[in-house]
Design a protein around this motif. Structure first.
Motif: not given
Length: 228
Positions: A160, A184, A177, A187-188, A156-157, A191, A137, A153-154
């Motif tokens: 994940i 972000n 999201t 990005h998500v 949420q990664r 991903l 991720v 965002g980090e």
């Protein structure tokens, strides 16, 4: 996915859900069917109160339908006891939430490792798997950071990566999201699309049209039923 017909990993067959409240009976879902194969990316959309989250709870074996059935890898979940359902939630289904739900006192690596600890995975294997997933991720440089040291965002990664820790066949996202800014969000979303391309079935409930547009299939609900 290279398979012509990837296996069905999750299925809802004509599920309904009713809740009895003091004012009467709420018909949250009125007969919804959904078949999800390995590598599918499905977005469930619709206005607030249309039954999206209810459907997700049924698919995740968190709740049971009033009628109809949910099958995980062909096995009817209604035939299972609560301990077996809990084991399947831990080992076969990954969950991603709008507000991340990371434990604040743990590092990113420790948060990712937690479901593996609950599943009895040995410590060395947990560490290796957590580091692989954080690299997947894009957070190999954040392994030792606590959630307060990460951006939304980090976080949420990390969430994940945690959802993938026990190698589930399907990942379910509830507005994944919803707490993120536009950058972000993208990005998500990318991903999640990558997860599906790599073979994990992904089902997300979302109000985000950009996320829905990246899904291979969109299920639109209205008033507890599939919209025309």
């Amino acid at each position: 996915m290279s398979d012509v017909n990837p296996p069905v990993v999750l299925e809802a067959r004509n599920v309904t859900r009713e809740y009895v409240v003091p004012a009467g009976t709420v018909h949250a879902l009125g007969g919804v069917s959904l078949q999800v194969r390995a590598g599918d990316f499905v977005a469930v959309t619709g206005p607030s109160g249309c039954g999206k989250s209810t459907l997700l709870h049924l698919l995740g074996l968190v709740d049971e339908p009033t009628s109809g059935e949910v099958l995980l890898r062909g096995e009817p979940a209604g035939n299972l006891g609560e301990s077996r359902r809990a084991s399947l939630r831990l080992r076969s289904i990954g969950f991603i939430f709008q507000r991340f739900y990371l434990l604040p006192m743990l590092t990113a690596e420790e948060n990712v490792s937690l479901p593996m600890m609950e599943a009895g995975v040995p410590a060395a294997e947990r560490r290796e798997r957590a580091r692989e997933l954080l690299d997947y991720v894009g957070l190999s440089n954040r392994m030792g950071h606590q959630p307060s040291q990460l951006s939304g965002g980090e976080m949420q990664r990390v969430a994940i990566a945690r959802a993938l820790s026990n190698r589930p066949g399907v990942v379910l996202g509830d507005e994944p999201t919803g707490e993120l800014d536009a950058t972000n969000n993208e990005h998500v979303a990318r991903l999640l699309a990558r997860l599906a391309a790599d073979g994990t079935a992904v089902v997300v409930v979302t109000h985000n049209p950009e996320l829905a547009s990246m899904a291979g299939r969109v299920l639109r609900l209205r008033d507890g039923r599939e919209a025309e």
